[in-house]
Design an enzyme around this catalytic site. Structure first.
Site, short mmCIF file in Angstrom:
data_model
loop_
_atom_site.label_atom_id
_atom_site.label_comp_id
_atom_site.label_asym_id
_atom_site.label_seq_id
_atom_site.Cartn_x
_atom_site.Cartn_y
_atom_site.Cartn_z
N CYS A 160 -2.63 -4.61 1.24
CA CYS A 160 -2.75 -4.61 -0.23
C CYS A 160 -3.46 -3.33 -0.66
CB CYS A 160 -3.50 -5.83 -0.72
SG CYS A 160 -3.68 -5.87 -2.52
N CYS A 163 -6.28 -3.76 -3.37
CA CYS A 163 -7.48 -4.40 -2.84
C CYS A 163 -8.23 -3.45 -1.91
CB CYS A 163 -7.12 -5.69 -2.10
SG CYS A 163 -6.46 -6.98 -3.19
#
Length: 199
Positions: A160, A163
């Site tokens: 991700c 993130c």
């Protein structure tokens, strides 16, 4: 234990002994490496040992807790049990172990959700409140810096980008260094690679 003895490669047997996973039944991948007397077995043992024992910026306890997070993330029970026991030996409390499970679960939630937002790049999705309860992040027993570091490692493993960027920035804001981040992500990558062969 008889299955471990059946493996022919001494380095491989030493690795399994160091990992403290009794009654391990070799995976097809591990048997393939063993039967071929693969040079990779030595690399794997060195990489794992360095990730867990020869860290410059992570304590032994931190390295084991990161390894536990990866084992939980990858759903690999033999290493979950081993790293839990080893982390306890290094002073990890039940609250800290539970928080590793919690942060790994939360990052799996967030990684899927924020990857979706990133992939779609639509105002509607980006402007909606996430609505994901994250109170565990407010006052973590592991401390904010290490909590964010675990979040970063799991987010890197799960791919991700949003993130990873967010948690890297937060880790640094809470007093960590780029060198520690680098070492932690490398350790996580090594444990992920180990599980790929063991599972």
């Amino acid at each position: 234990m008889s299955e471990i003895v059946a493996l022919q490669n001494e380095t491989l047997n030493n690795l399994l002994h160091d990992l403290q996973i009794p009654d391990y039944e070799p995976s097809a991948s591990l048997e393939l490496l063993d039967n071929a007397a693969s040079r990779y077995i030595k690399d794997l043992k060195i990489n794992v040992s360095n990730a867990l024992n020869n860290t410059q910026y992570l304590s032994k306890k931190e390295a084991l807790l990161l390894a536990l997070a990866v084992a939980i993330n990858e759903k690999y029970s033999p290493l979950k049990e081993s790293f839990t026991a080893q982390a306890r030996e290094e002073g990890a409390t039940e609250a800290e172990l539970a928080e590793i499970a919690a942060v790994t679960s939360l990052m799996n939630t967030n990684n899927v959700f924020y990857r979706f937002r990133h992939f779609m790049q639509k105002d509607f999705y980006n402007n909606q409140p996430a609505g994901i309860k994250m109170s565990v992040m407010m006052n973590p027993v592991l401390g904010k810096e290490f909590f964010e570091l675990v979040s970063l490692v799991i987010s890197a493993i799960n791919g991700c980008e949003m993130c990873v960027s967010s948690h890297e920035q937060s880790v640094l804001q809470h007093g960590s260094s780029e060198a520690k981040v680098y070492e932690a992500v490398k350790a996580g990558a090594v444990i992920k690679g180990l599980i790929t062969v063991l599972a």
